[in-house]
Design an enzyme around this catalytic site. Structure first.
Site, short mmCIF file in Angstrom:
data_model
loop_
_atom_site.label_atom_id
_atom_site.label_comp_id
_atom_site.label_asym_id
_atom_site.label_seq_id
_atom_site.Cartn_x
_atom_site.Cartn_y
_atom_site.Cartn_z
N PHE A 56 0.82 -1.22 0.00
CA PHE A 56 0.00 0.00 0.00
C PHE A 56 0.86 1.28 0.00
CE2 PHE A 56 -2.22 2.78 3.35
CZ PHE A 56 -2.73 3.64 2.40
N ASP B 131 13.42 -11.11 -1.61
CA ASP B 131 13.16 -11.14 -0.17
C ASP B 131 14.20 -10.25 0.51
OD1 ASP B 131 13.08 -11.93 2.60
OD2 ASP B 131 12.05 -13.76 1.97
N ALA C 149 7.54 -5.27 5.05
CA ALA C 149 7.32 -5.83 6.39
C ALA C 149 6.15 -6.78 6.34
CB ALA C 149 7.03 -4.71 7.39
N TYR D 7 3.67 -7.83 16.42
CA TYR D 7 3.96 -6.89 15.33
C TYR D 7 4.80 -5.72 15.86
CZ TYR D 7 3.08 -3.05 12.04
OH TYR D 7 3.22 -1.97 11.19
N ASN E 98 -2.29 5.50 11.51
CA ASN E 98 -3.12 4.71 10.57
C ASN E 98 -3.17 5.37 9.21
OD1 ASN E 98 -3.93 3.48 13.13
ND2 ASN E 98 -5.47 2.47 11.88
N VAL F 287 -9.62 -0.60 8.67
CA VAL F 287 -11.03 -0.25 8.90
C VAL F 287 -11.70 0.55 7.77
CG1 VAL F 287 -10.44 1.76 10.34
CG2 VAL F 287 -12.63 0.63 10.64
N1 LIG Z 1 -0.41 1.15 6.57
C1 LIG Z 1 -0.32 1.61 7.80
O1 LIG Z 1 -1.28 2.18 8.34
C2 LIG Z 1 0.97 1.46 8.58
C3 LIG Z 1 0.99 1.92 9.90
C4 LIG Z 1 2.18 1.80 10.61
C5 LIG Z 1 3.32 1.28 10.02
N2 LIG Z 1 3.25 0.82 8.76
C6 LIG Z 1 4.48 0.25 8.18
O2 LIG Z 1 4.63 0.78 6.87
C7 LIG Z 1 5.17 -0.18 6.00
C8 LIG Z 1 4.28 -0.34 4.78
O3 LIG Z 1 2.98 -0.73 5.23
P1 LIG Z 1 1.83 -1.11 4.20
O4 LIG Z 1 0.55 -0.77 4.83
O5 LIG Z 1 2.16 -0.57 2.87
O6 LIG Z 1 1.97 -2.69 4.22
P2 LIG Z 1 1.75 -3.73 3.02
O7 LIG Z 1 1.59 -5.06 3.67
O8 LIG Z 1 0.73 -3.23 2.08
O9 LIG Z 1 3.16 -3.69 2.28
C9 LIG Z 1 4.28 -4.39 2.75
C10 LIG Z 1 4.96 -5.03 1.56
O10 LIG Z 1 6.12 -5.75 2.01
C11 LIG Z 1 6.22 -6.92 1.23
N3 LIG Z 1 7.02 -7.90 1.97
C12 LIG Z 1 6.66 -8.60 3.07
N4 LIG Z 1 7.65 -9.41 3.45
C13 LIG Z 1 8.67 -9.21 2.58
C14 LIG Z 1 9.97 -9.78 2.44
N5 LIG Z 1 10.43 -10.71 3.28
N6 LIG Z 1 10.75 -9.36 1.42
C15 LIG Z 1 10.29 -8.42 0.53
N7 LIG Z 1 9.07 -7.86 0.62
C16 LIG Z 1 8.27 -8.25 1.63
C17 LIG Z 1 4.79 -7.37 1.01
O11 LIG Z 1 4.64 -8.23 -0.11
C18 LIG Z 1 4.07 -6.04 0.83
O12 LIG Z 1 3.98 -5.69 -0.53
C19 LIG Z 1 5.35 -1.46 6.82
O13 LIG Z 1 6.69 -1.50 7.25
C20 LIG Z 1 4.42 -1.26 8.00
O14 LIG Z 1 4.90 -1.94 9.15
C21 LIG Z 1 2.10 0.88 8.00
#
Ligand SMILES: NC(=O)c1ccc[n+]([C@@H]2O[C@H](COP(=O)([O-])OP(=O)(O)OC[C@H]3O[C@@H](n4cnc5c(N)ncnc54)[C@H](O)[C@@H]3O)[C@@H](O)[C@H]2O)c1
Length: 332
Positions: free
Chosen positions: A13, A53, A74, A139, A168, A183
């Site tokens: 995302f 990866d 992640a 997490y 969020n 949500v």
């Molecule tokens: N979306 C939120 O509201 C939010 C809030 C707090 C923190 N974050 C952090 O922001 C970052 C992005 O979040 P997001 O919502 O886009 O998550 P997401 O799950 O949409 O994107 C994470 C991406 O990481 C990839 N991934 C997972 N494991 C992997 C690996 N071993 N090697 C390579 N790629 C891998 C997944 O395929 C996915 O495309 C994350 O680190 C998350 O912890 C997001």
């Protein structure tokens, strides 16, 4: 700052939105993702994409000649992390360490880590400042491990690192396919499909929702402003909404008449999140998006992408059924 940037998690995302934002501003983007959660369709065609990866040693050569790394990959689903704690730690903590080590060896000039407001799970001071954390869930602990290695590499090797603690984030390309989706997109998808939105618990939990373009802008500020070096910065808005209020805002736009369906609370979720963004504002950034407009754009995206796709798959499924019922099965 140069122009070649690595974005990990580029098929997810926030990563996919960030990549577009960087490309539109003339940066070349090298995108890494193992596609375990993200989808290839999220990846802009201008991205130099590598299915890889973040724990793999094969990623090292990809960092040669790179100016900055935005490390977003992640395991980001709380329920998945609870179910697979070792995998969560391996990806979120060890994977981050591998990205740091690869960046150090390649002499990458800037490293930005996507941390989380889940770091504040046990904190009851609102709005919450960056200084103190209390991660509780798997997490949060696994992301905390990644942040701890960022601090270690910053101190040990003098690397230029900034940690952003996202609250969020919402907006287009949010992962609506999850068992329990975030949500806002969960409400929108269900209500557009004529289903009642599901609320876990009373709906009085409050969240600081930040639109993804505001997060993109914060990334740009971090990239361009040397004052961000060594900082941990909250990526929130300083305002929050209850889940019930979110429902009312979505209903205000969709006018479905569908009432929420209340289900038992999910364990391990904070009651309140609310960012203190004083430090983030000091690097010349502030959130701009009105939540109603952010929701309107999210609704447009989901209407366009999700419902159209669902209609296509329904059409395909019914064609397949018709095909099967004719008895003209395949030759195998
Ligand atoms: N979306 C939120 O509201 C939010 C809030 C707090 C923190 N974050 C952090 O922001 C970052 C992005 O979040 P997001 O919502 O886009 O998550 P997401 O799950 O949409 O994107 C994470 C991406 O990481 C990839 N991934 C997972 N494991 C992997 C690996 N071993 N090697 C390579 N790629 C891998 C997944 O395929 C996915 O495309 C994350 O680190 C998350 O912890 C997001």
């Amino acid at each position: 700052m140069g122009r070649r940037i690595v974005v990990t998690g580029v098929a997810g995302f926030v990563g996919s939105n960030l990549a577009k934002h960087l490309l539109d501003r003339g940066y070349a983007v090298v995108g890494l993702d193992d596609l375990s959660a993200g989808t290839f369709e999220n990846v802009d065609e201008r991205v130099e994409f590598h299915q890889a990866d973040i724990r793999d040693s094969k990623i090292y050569p990809l960092l040669n000649g790179v100016d900055a790394v935005f490390h977003l990959a992640a395991k980001s689903s709380l329920t998945d992390c609870l179910a697979q704690p070792l995998e969560a730690a391996q990806v979120n903590t060890v994977g981050t360490l591998n990205m740091l080590e690869a960046s150090r060896q390649a002499r990458v000039r800037k490293f930005v880590y996507a941390d989380t407001s889940a770091e504040y799970e046990g904190i009851t001071e609102f709005p919450t400042r960056e200084a103190t954390v209390c991660p509780i869930g798997v997490y949060a602990a696994s992301k905390h491990g990644g942040a701890a290695f960022c601090e270690s590499y910053r101190r040990l090797y003098g690397m230029n690192i900034t940690v952003l603690r996202y609250f969020n984030v919402f907006g287009p390309a949010q992962d609506w396919r999850r068992v329990i989706p975030p949500v806002m997109c969960s409400f929108i998808v269900r209500m557009l499909s004529g289903e009642r939105p599901v609320i876990y618990g009373t709906g009085e939990k409050r969240r600081d929702f930040i639109y993804v373009d505001d997060v993109n802008d914060l990334h740009m500020a971090v990239l361009e402003n040397p004052a961000s070096e060594g900082k941990v910065l909250n990526a929130g808005t300083g305002a929050n909404l209850s889940v019930n209020e979110v429902y009312r805002l979505v209903e205000e736009q969709l006018q479905t008449g569908l009432a929420p369906l209340y289900k038992p609370d999910l364990p391990g979720e904070a009651e309140i999140t609310l960012a203190d963004i004083t430090e983030s504002k000091k690097i010349g950034w502030s959130p701009q998006m009105d939540v109603r407009e952010g929701l309107r754009r999210s609704i447009c995206y989901l209407r366009e992408h999700v419902l159209k796709q669902e209609a296509v798959s329904r059409h395909r499924a019914s064609s397949d059924r018709r095909f099967a019922s004719t008895g003209s099965g395949s030759a195998d």
